[in-house]
Enzyme design. Structure first.
Site, PDB file in Angstrom:
ATOM      1  N   ASP A 229       0.811  -1.225   0.000  1.00  0.00           N
ATOM      2  CA  ASP A 229       0.000   0.000   0.000  1.00  0.00           C
ATOM      3  C   ASP A 229       0.841   1.270   0.000  1.00  0.00           C
ATOM      4  O   ASP A 229       0.429   2.307   0.519  1.00  0.00           O
ATOM      5  CB  ASP A 229      -0.951   0.014   1.215  1.00  0.00           C
ATOM      6  CG  ASP A 229      -1.931  -1.142   1.209  1.00  0.00           C
ATOM      7  OD1 ASP A 229      -2.257  -1.624   0.110  1.00  0.00           O
ATOM      8  OD2 ASP A 229      -2.359  -1.569   2.289  1.00  0.00           O
ATOM      9  N   GLU A 230       2.039   1.206  -0.592  1.00  0.00           N
ATOM     10  CA  GLU A 230       2.938   2.357  -0.601  1.00  0.00           C
ATOM     11  C   GLU A 230       3.221   2.867  -2.015  1.00  0.00           C
ATOM     12  O   GLU A 230       3.979   3.809  -2.191  1.00  0.00           O
ATOM     13  CB  GLU A 230       4.269   1.990   0.075  1.00  0.00           C
ATOM     14  CG  GLU A 230       4.175   1.691   1.554  1.00  0.00           C
ATOM     15  CD  GLU A 230       4.143   2.944   2.413  1.00  0.00           C
ATOM     16  OE1 GLU A 230       4.193   4.056   1.842  1.00  0.00           O
ATOM     17  OE2 GLU A 230       4.058   2.813   3.650  1.00  0.00           O
TER      18      GLU A 230
END
Length: 286
Positions: A229-230
């Protein structure tokens, strides 16, 4: 219909880039129909997206246009591409048991508002088979466990290779991709996260949001990287909620947000409107 091309580029900023590009296109008998530019002053880097169409039958053919532009820009350390917008991006969609994002993509594709060719759907469950096959799209049920993860991911890559797919869309595919697969698909995989990143990462973000009493919930479409999720963010949207909304209501509201956010991100990517800028993106929206 008249052929439409799109030129995208990024390079160290300098005076006269736009003038050079427009002069080049004019000399090769192309007319500019849409153009956007952005100067990242922090990084001293320039970004440009230009749609063009031939003025007449004397316009330079695409292969020669690419060759000559490459020679012209070779000294600028420029990253560039020229795409034929008439050639649709081939995509594979990965999904688990939640079908709202998948359904929106299939509907928009069938309606002609999503300029891609959906060539296959892969899933670790069989729940979405009827929906997908109703749209006459091949469905690949690829179950996965911790012991079979490497083999299953190899199957996903094989599906993409066989279909000559350009992009993998994670439409609520509830599996964490391995570092190896993330590297293999760098810049070619888009995920929808059911939260407004960078807040509430990982599992059950709507329940996390409820526990914190947030007044806005949202969704984020981003490129997939090995850092969970980066990845660089492409699109986000939010919806106002209140203390009266329980966790399950937030989930339901979130489904609508997720669907439209993922659709926008995929459409802009297919239209060559998304340019990577390190850990960020430049998105030339309409």
């Amino acid at each position: 219909m008249t052929q439409r091309l799109v030129l995208t580029l990024s390079c160290p900023d300098r005076h006269g880039i736009v003038a050079d590009v427009t002069a080049f296109l004019a000399q090769h008998n192309y007319n500019i129909e849409e153009s956007s530019q952005f100067e990242d002053r922090q990084e001293k880097r320039f970004f440009m997206r230009t749609e063009l169409a031939p003025v007449n039958d004397q316009a330079t053919p695409l292969p020669q246009l690419k060759e000559e532009f490459g020679q012209l820009r070779g000294t600028d350390l420029m990253c560039w591409q020229i795409h034929d917008l008439g050639v649709k991006l081939k995509v594979v969609i990965a999904v688990s048991r939640w079908g709202h994002c998948l359904n929106t993509l299939l509907h928009k594709w069938k309606a002609g508002t999503l300029p891609v060719d959906i060539v296959a759907v892969v899933s670790n469950h069989d729940d979405m088979r009827d929906l997908v096959e109703w749209y006459n799209v091949p469905y690949h049920h690829l179950p996965v466990t911790a012991d079979t993860k490497a083999r299953q991911e190899a199957q996903i890559l094989q599906v993409m290779k066989d279909a000559e797919a350009d992009l993998l869309i994670l439409a609520r595919y509830m599996q964490i991709l391995s570092n190896e697969l993330c590297t293999e698909l760098s810049g070619r995989a888009i995920n929808i996260h059911h939260s407004f990143l960078p807040g509430f990462k990982g599992a059950k973000p709507y329940h996390q949001a409820y526990d914190r009493g947030v007044k806005l919930i949202g969704a984020t479409a981003h490129f997939v990287t090995s850092d969970l999720d980066e990845g660089p963010i492409i699109e986000q949207e939010v919806e106002r909620v209140s203390h009266t909304n329980g966790p399950e209501e937030l989930v339901e509201i979130g489904h609508d947000i997720e669907s439209i956010v993922l659709y926008r991100a995929v459409r802009w990517f297919a239209e060559q409107r998304v340019l990577l800028n390190g850990y960020r993106t430049v998105v030339f929206r309409r």
